[in-house]
Design an enzyme around this catalytic site. Structure first.
Site, PDB file in Angstrom:
ATOM      1  N   SER A   8      14.502 -20.540 -14.767  1.00 23.69           N
ATOM      2  CA  SER A   8      14.841 -19.137 -15.104  1.00 23.69           C
ATOM      3  C   SER A   8      14.770 -19.005 -16.635  1.00 23.69           C
ATOM      4  O   SER A   8      15.565 -19.625 -17.293  1.00 23.69           O
ATOM      5  CB  SER A   8      16.065 -18.951 -14.377  1.00 23.69           C
ATOM      6  OG  SER A   8      16.518 -17.459 -14.755  1.00 23.69           O
ATOM      7  N   HIS A  31      10.577 -18.413 -13.501  1.00 20.13           N
ATOM      8  CA  HIS A  31      11.306 -17.385 -12.571  1.00 20.13           C
ATOM      9  C   HIS A  31      11.948 -16.325 -13.639  1.00 20.13           C
ATOM     10  O   HIS A  31      12.410 -16.597 -14.826  1.00 20.13           O
ATOM     11  CB  HIS A  31      12.562 -18.378 -12.051  1.00 20.13           C
ATOM     12  CG  HIS A  31      13.253 -17.396 -11.090  1.00 20.13           C
ATOM     13  ND1 HIS A  31      13.291 -17.322  -9.970  1.00 20.13           N
ATOM     14  CD2 HIS A  31      14.551 -16.848 -11.442  1.00 20.13           C
ATOM     15  CE1 HIS A  31      14.064 -16.492  -9.303  1.00 20.13           C
ATOM     16  NE2 HIS A  31      14.902 -16.319 -10.115  1.00 20.13           N
ATOM     17  N   ASP A  33      13.967 -13.057 -13.867  1.00 16.45           N
ATOM     18  CA  ASP A  33      14.906 -12.412 -13.169  1.00 16.45           C
ATOM     19  C   ASP A  33      14.982 -10.965 -13.950  1.00 16.45           C
ATOM     20  O   ASP A  33      15.200 -10.662 -15.141  1.00 16.45           O
ATOM     21  CB  ASP A  33      16.171 -12.925 -13.573  1.00 16.45           C
ATOM     22  CG  ASP A  33      16.718 -14.264 -12.844  1.00 16.45           C
ATOM     23  OD1 ASP A  33      16.431 -14.360 -11.654  1.00 16.45           O
ATOM     24  OD2 ASP A  33      16.797 -15.200 -13.469  1.00 16.45           O
ATOM     25  N   MET A  35      16.968  -7.431 -13.644  1.00 18.01           N
ATOM     26  CA  MET A  35      18.061  -6.828 -13.095  1.00 18.01           C
ATOM     27  C   MET A  35      18.248  -5.413 -13.811  1.00 18.01           C
ATOM     28  O   MET A  35      17.879  -5.152 -14.958  1.00 18.01           O
ATOM     29  CB  MET A  35      19.344  -7.640 -13.812  1.00 18.01           C
ATOM     30  CG  MET A  35      19.468  -9.106 -13.392  1.00 18.01           C
ATOM     31  SD  MET A  35      20.770  -9.779 -14.058  1.00 18.01           S
ATOM     32  CE  MET A  35      20.429 -11.335 -13.916  1.00 18.01           C
ATOM     33  N   HIS A  64      12.074 -12.270  -9.549  1.00 19.88           N
ATOM     34  CA  HIS A  64      13.189 -12.048  -8.775  1.00 19.88           C
ATOM     35  C   HIS A  64      13.962 -10.627  -9.136  1.00 19.88           C
ATOM     36  O   HIS A  64      14.423 -10.571 -10.228  1.00 19.88           O
ATOM     37  CB  HIS A  64      14.155 -13.267  -8.958  1.00 19.88           C
ATOM     38  CG  HIS A  64      15.595 -13.034  -8.174  1.00 19.88           C
ATOM     39  ND1 HIS A  64      16.674 -13.765  -8.450  1.00 19.88           N
ATOM     40  CD2 HIS A  64      15.969 -12.272  -7.208  1.00 19.88           C
ATOM     41  CE1 HIS A  64      17.848 -13.386  -7.638  1.00 19.88           C
ATOM     42  NE2 HIS A  64      17.271 -12.598  -6.809  1.00 19.88           N
ATOM     43  N   MET A  66      16.387  -8.025  -8.794  1.00 20.01           N
ATOM     44  CA  MET A  66      17.763  -7.921  -8.620  1.00 20.01           C
ATOM     45  C   MET A  66      18.061  -6.209  -8.866  1.00 20.01           C
ATOM     46  O   MET A  66      18.781  -5.714  -9.658  1.00 20.01           O
ATOM     47  CB  MET A  66      18.874  -8.590  -9.254  1.00 20.01           C
ATOM     48  CG  MET A  66      18.657 -10.271  -8.584  1.00 20.01           C
ATOM     49  SD  MET A  66      19.670 -11.174  -9.857  1.00 20.01           S
ATOM     50  CE  MET A  66      18.393 -11.760 -10.611  1.00 20.01           C
ATOM     51  N   MET A 135      20.368 -17.196  -2.366  1.00 23.04           N
ATOM     52  CA  MET A 135      21.161 -17.293  -3.579  1.00 23.04           C
ATOM     53  C   MET A 135      22.388 -18.219  -3.237  1.00 23.04           C
ATOM     54  O   MET A 135      23.164 -17.975  -2.525  1.00 23.04           O
ATOM     55  CB  MET A 135      21.668 -15.759  -3.803  1.00 23.04           C
ATOM     56  CG  MET A 135      20.512 -14.884  -4.268  1.00 23.04           C
ATOM     57  SD  MET A 135      19.608 -15.311  -5.538  1.00 23.04           S
ATOM     58  CE  MET A 135      20.839 -15.855  -6.891  1.00 23.04           C
ATOM     59  N   ASP A 173      18.750 -20.467  -5.928  1.00 19.41           N
ATOM     60  CA  ASP A 173      18.720 -20.145  -7.039  1.00 19.41           C
ATOM     61  C   ASP A 173      20.207 -19.771  -7.457  1.00 19.41           C
ATOM     62  O   ASP A 173      20.848 -19.207  -6.512  1.00 19.41           O
ATOM     63  CB  ASP A 173      18.119 -18.564  -7.224  1.00 19.41           C
ATOM     64  CG  ASP A 173      18.071 -17.909  -8.438  1.00 19.41           C
ATOM     65  OD1 ASP A 173      18.547 -18.614  -9.475  1.00 19.41           O
ATOM     66  OD2 ASP A 173      17.609 -16.787  -8.665  1.00 19.41           O
TER      67      ASP A 173
HETATM   68  C1  DX5 Z   1      21.328 -15.100 -11.147  1.00 22.29           C
HETATM   69  C2  DX5 Z   1      19.750 -15.356 -11.412  1.00 22.29           C
HETATM   70  C3  DX5 Z   1      19.483 -16.635 -11.786  1.00 22.29           C
HETATM   71  C4  DX5 Z   1      19.949 -17.508 -12.865  1.00 22.29           C
HETATM   72  C5  DX5 Z   1      20.348 -18.738 -12.328  1.00 22.29           C
HETATM   73  O1  DX5 Z   1      21.484 -13.813 -10.950  1.00 22.29           O
HETATM   74  O2  DX5 Z   1      18.946 -14.749 -10.270  1.00 22.29           O
HETATM   75  O3  DX5 Z   1      18.076 -16.896 -11.674  1.00 22.29           O
HETATM   76  O4  DX5 Z   1      19.163 -17.579 -14.052  1.00 22.29           O
HETATM   77  O5  DX5 Z   1      20.937 -19.417 -13.576  1.00 22.29           O
HETATM   78  P1  DX5 Z   1      21.754 -20.632 -13.402  1.00 22.29           P
HETATM   79  O6  DX5 Z   1      20.668 -21.770 -12.943  1.00 22.29           O
HETATM   80  O7  DX5 Z   1      22.166 -20.803 -14.845  1.00 22.29           O
HETATM   81  O8  DX5 Z   1      22.663 -20.607 -12.340  1.00 22.29           O
HETATM   82 ZN    ZN Z   2      17.080 -15.512 -10.179  1.00 22.21          ZN
END
Ligand code: DX5
Ligand code: ZN
Length: 222
Positions: A8, A31, A33, A35, A64, A66, A135, A173
């Site tokens: 990620s 990956h 993310d 948000m 991903h 969010m 998750m 994840d």
């Molecule tokens: C968290 C994200 C993850 C995050 C994971 O909300 O969806 O993808 O990057 O990070 P680590 O591996 O550090 O928990």
């Molecule tokens: Zn993620």
């Protein structure tokens, strides 16, 4: 067992994202993310940034989302060429319709569950999905500790996927390290997202990816 390692970029250096993607060339996908500051209390990037990164990176993109209202925003990520697009079940109004539109856009359709969201209400729609993301931390931030309380759900999801005959990737994840990846793989996960344990590795990101791959592959499931 085939296992996929998707680092990620949430834990990457945001001032040099292009190089940070080059540094994980041995990964199965990057990956990404997204948000929105509403579905989760954090804000990253949106479509224009993801589109531009896609143009400069040869890696498949595992997006991903969010975000609130994925029904409205998710299909555009498929349209700009992201190989998989995962929305949250808790945020989608019409998850089956949305999954179908992602597939029509040429992407794998993914659906994510927060740690306290049960998988059972969604079992009948597994055939509409290519990825189920369980998750293993509350979404929003990198660097959190893996929640062992999610392991029974991973196990139940893996059994349901096997029973359905659908060819689904079971992704986890959050908090994935060379130790927790073993527990997640034993429970039946097949795709592992890792932020801080890859980008936090001092210099050799590829060694970190190889270490995770080896740890997951050491698990033999029956
Ligand atoms: C968290 C994200 C993850 C995050 C994971 O909300 O969806 O993808 O990057 O990070 P680590 O591996 O550090 O928990
Ligand atoms: Zn993620």
């Amino acid at each position: 067992m085939t296992c996929l390692i998707n680092p990620s970029i949430l834990s990457a250096d945001f001032s040099r994202l292009g190089q940070e993607l080059e540094a994980i060339s041995t990964a199965d996908a990057a990956h990404i993310d997204v948000m929105d500051g509403h579905f989760v209390p954090n804000l990253t990037w949106g479509l224009p940034v993801v589109k531009r990164l896609k143009e400069v990176s040869p890696l498949p993109f595992d997006v991903h989302l969010m975000i609130e209202d994925p029904d409205r925003w998710a299909p555009a990520y498929a349209e700009v060429g992201c190989e998989s697009v995962t929305f949250h079940a808790e945020a989608a109004t019409a998850p089956i319709k949305l999954a179908r539109s992602l597939r029509e856009g040429g992407a794998k359709a993914g659906m994510a569950l927060r740690p306290a969201t049960a998988v059972e209400p969604y079992l009948d729609m597994l055939t509409e999905l290519d990825i189920l993301l369980v998750m293993t931390v509350e979404p929003g931030f990198g660097g959190q500790a893996f929640l062992d309380v999610t392991l029974p759900k991973i196990r139940r999801a893996a059994q349901a996927i096997e029973g359905s005959g659908a060819d689904l990737i079971l992704q986890v994840d959050g908090g994935i390290t060379s130790e927790t990846i073993v527990r997640a793989a034993e429970a039946g996960a097949t795709c592992f997202v890792a932020g801080s344990s890859v980008y936090g590795a001092d210099d050799d990101l590829e060694a970190a990816i190889a270490g995770l791959r080896q740890a997951a592959a050491s698990v033999h499931r029956h």
